[in-house]
Design a protein around this motif. Sequence first.
Motif, PDB file in Angstrom:
ATOM      1  N   GLY A 276       0.833  -1.197   0.000  1.00 50.27           N
ATOM      2  CA  GLY A 276       0.000   0.000   0.000  1.00 50.27           C
ATOM      3  C   GLY A 276       0.869   1.249   0.000  1.00 50.27           C
ATOM      4  O   GLY A 276       2.072   1.189  -0.201  1.00 50.27           O
ATOM      5  N   GLU A 277       0.230   2.386   0.228  1.00 54.95           N
ATOM      6  CA  GLU A 277       0.946   3.652   0.199  1.00 54.95           C
ATOM      7  C   GLU A 277       1.940   3.748   1.356  1.00 54.95           C
ATOM      8  O   GLU A 277       1.765   3.105   2.388  1.00 54.95           O
ATOM      9  N   PRO A 278       2.994   4.553   1.177  1.00 50.67           N
ATOM     10  CA  PRO A 278       4.014   4.673   2.219  1.00 50.67           C
ATOM     11  C   PRO A 278       3.451   5.244   3.515  1.00 50.67           C
ATOM     12  O   PRO A 278       2.481   6.000   3.505  1.00 50.67           O
ATOM     13  N   LYS A 279       4.110   4.899   4.626  1.00 53.50           N
ATOM     14  CA  LYS A 279       3.642   5.303   5.953  1.00 53.50           C
ATOM     15  C   LYS A 279       4.592   6.248   6.677  1.00 53.50           C
ATOM     16  O   LYS A 279       4.170   6.955   7.580  1.00 53.50           O
ATOM     17  N   THR A 280       5.879   6.258   6.342  1.00 53.90           N
ATOM     18  CA  THR A 280       6.808   7.145   7.037  1.00 53.90           C
ATOM     19  C   THR A 280       6.859   8.491   6.319  1.00 53.90           C
ATOM     20  O   THR A 280       6.655   8.568   5.102  1.00 53.90           O
ATOM     21  N   SER A 281       7.149   9.544   7.055  1.00 49.35           N
ATOM     22  CA  SER A 281       7.095  10.888   6.476  1.00 49.35           C
ATOM     23  C   SER A 281       8.062  11.063   5.300  1.00 49.35           C
ATOM     24  O   SER A 281       7.688  11.671   4.285  1.00 49.35           O
ATOM     25  N   ASP A 282       9.274  10.542   5.404  1.00 48.11           N
ATOM     26  CA  ASP A 282      10.233  10.708   4.312  1.00 48.11           C
ATOM     27  C   ASP A 282       9.846   9.876   3.090  1.00 48.11           C
ATOM     28  O   ASP A 282      10.001  10.331   1.952  1.00 48.11           O
ATOM     29  N   ALA A 283       9.336   8.679   3.313  1.00 46.86           N
ATOM     30  CA  ALA A 283       8.874   7.858   2.186  1.00 46.86           C
ATOM     31  C   ALA A 283       7.670   8.527   1.511  1.00 46.86           C
ATOM     32  O   ALA A 283       7.576   8.540   0.277  1.00 46.86           O
ATOM     33  N   ILE A 284       6.768   9.089   2.300  1.00 50.86           N
ATOM     34  CA  ILE A 284       5.613   9.802   1.738  1.00 50.86           C
ATOM     35  C   ILE A 284       6.103  10.964   0.877  1.00 50.86           C
ATOM     36  O   ILE A 284       5.605  11.186  -0.235  1.00 50.86           O
ATOM     37  N   ARG A 285       7.077  11.695   1.366  1.00 51.95           N
ATOM     38  CA  ARG A 285       7.603  12.838   0.614  1.00 51.95           C
ATOM     39  C   ARG A 285       8.178  12.396  -0.732  1.00 51.95           C
ATOM     40  O   ARG A 285       7.926  13.016  -1.767  1.00 51.95           O
ATOM     41  N   ASN A 286       8.930  11.293  -0.740  1.00 51.42           N
ATOM     42  CA  ASN A 286       9.492  10.822  -2.003  1.00 51.42           C
ATOM     43  C   ASN A 286       8.434  10.214  -2.906  1.00 51.42           C
ATOM     44  O   ASN A 286       8.551  10.296  -4.126  1.00 51.42           O
ATOM     45  N   PHE A 287       7.396   9.641  -2.339  1.00 56.83           N
ATOM     46  CA  PHE A 287       6.277   9.158  -3.152  1.00 56.83           C
ATOM     47  C   PHE A 287       5.605  10.352  -3.834  1.00 56.83           C
ATOM     48  O   PHE A 287       5.298  10.295  -5.028  1.00 56.83           O
ATOM     49  N   GLU A 288       5.410  11.429  -3.097  1.00 59.65           N
ATOM     50  CA  GLU A 288       4.802  12.638  -3.674  1.00 59.65           C
ATOM     51  C   GLU A 288       5.673  13.224  -4.781  1.00 59.65           C
ATOM     52  O   GLU A 288       5.159  13.781  -5.751  1.00 59.65           O
ATOM     53  N   ARG A 289       6.974  13.087  -4.666  1.00 59.52           N
ATOM     54  CA  ARG A 289       7.891  13.599  -5.695  1.00 59.52           C
ATOM     55  C   ARG A 289       7.795  12.821  -7.001  1.00 59.52           C
ATOM     56  O   ARG A 289       8.304  13.272  -8.029  1.00 59.52           O
ATOM     57  N   LEU A 290       7.158  11.654  -6.966  1.00 64.84           N
ATOM     58  CA  LEU A 290       6.950  10.890  -8.198  1.00 64.84           C
ATOM     59  C   LEU A 290       5.887  11.518  -9.091  1.00 64.84           C
ATOM     60  O   LEU A 290       5.890  11.318 -10.291  1.00 64.84           O
ATOM     61  N   HIS A 291       4.971  12.265  -8.520  1.00 62.39           N
ATOM     62  CA  HIS A 291       3.815  12.746  -9.272  1.00 62.39           C
ATOM     63  C   HIS A 291       4.158  13.522 -10.540  1.00 62.39           C
ATOM     64  O   HIS A 291       3.534  13.280 -11.564  1.00 62.39           O
ATOM     65  N   PRO A 292       5.151  14.421 -10.539  1.00 61.82           N
ATOM     66  CA  PRO A 292       5.481  15.081 -11.811  1.00 61.82           C
ATOM     67  C   PRO A 292       5.923  14.090 -12.889  1.00 61.82           C
ATOM     68  O   PRO A 292       5.652  14.288 -14.067  1.00 61.82           O
ATOM     69  N   CYS A 293       6.581  13.013 -12.488  1.00 65.31           N
ATOM     70  CA  CYS A 293       7.039  11.996 -13.445  1.00 65.31           C
ATOM     71  C   CYS A 293       5.857  11.211 -14.017  1.00 65.31           C
ATOM     72  O   CYS A 293       5.938  10.683 -15.118  1.00 65.31           O
ATOM     73  N   ARG A 294       4.766  11.122 -13.258  1.00 61.21           N
ATOM     74  CA  ARG A 294       3.621  10.312 -13.681  1.00 61.21           C
ATOM     75  C   ARG A 294       2.796  11.004 -14.756  1.00 61.21           C
ATOM     76  O   ARG A 294       1.864  10.414 -15.293  1.00 61.21           O
ATOM     77  N   CYS A 295       3.136  12.257 -15.090  1.00 61.16           N
ATOM     78  CA  CYS A 295       2.407  12.968 -16.147  1.00 61.16           C
ATOM     79  C   CYS A 295       2.742  12.390 -17.516  1.00 61.16           C
ATOM     80  O   CYS A 295       2.070  12.681 -18.491  1.00 61.16           O
ATOM     81  N   THR A 296       3.764  11.583 -17.584  1.00 58.83           N
ATOM     82  CA  THR A 296       4.143  10.943 -18.844  1.00 58.83           C
ATOM     83  C   THR A 296       3.895   9.446 -18.700  1.00 58.83           C
ATOM     84  O   THR A 296       3.623   8.942 -17.616  1.00 58.83           O
ATOM     85  N   SER A 297       4.013   8.747 -19.789  1.00 57.95           N
ATOM     86  CA  SER A 297       3.827   7.292 -19.738  1.00 57.95           C
ATOM     87  C   SER A 297       5.077   6.587 -19.221  1.00 57.95           C
ATOM     88  O   SER A 297       5.110   5.365 -19.139  1.00 57.95           O
ATOM     89  N   ALA A 298       6.107   7.352 -18.834  1.00 60.65           N
ATOM     90  CA  ALA A 298       7.367   6.752 -18.392  1.00 60.65           C
ATOM     91  C   ALA A 298       7.277   6.154 -16.995  1.00 60.65           C
ATOM     92  O   ALA A 298       8.105   5.359 -16.615  1.00 60.65           O
TER      93      ALA A 298
END
Length: 142
Positions: free
Chosen positions: A84-106
């Motif tokens: 499931g989704e990350p639970k620690t604050s630093d992992a959550i932050r890096n998961f959120e940093r993925l979002h700009p990358c998800r705008c492409t099919s990459a």
Amino acid sequence: MKHRIVTAAQMKEIEQAGDAHGLPYLQMMENAGLAAYAELQKQLPHPGRLLVVCGKGNNGGDGFVIARAAAKDGWNVTVLLAEGEPKTSDAIRNFERLHPCRCTSALTVLYWKPRALLPLWMPSTAPDSMVNCGLPALPPAG
């Protein structure tokens, strides 16, 4: 660079010392993920398909860094959230940093569902970003 193997307790002490001297845990996670990605690039210098299996803790956060760096370099990345989704604050932050990358099919994020089949494709490689250094033992093979 010379490497040494440390126990989970020793690693915790090293991280605490780094934090006490001004190196935030989030930066340590970034450094670890980028170092792992650099090693991956040595083995596979040409972008391909990459599956990054991430747990819900800080090791998963390292995996999100790997995924982000690889997607920026042209890899077709799938992140599998095995717990499931990350639970620690630093992992959550890096998961959120993925979002700009998800705008492409990459970059694609999938949630593991029991009895669900992975997409029928084979990645070029699949770094494990789930196993905790404090895990008592890996399950037996087979």
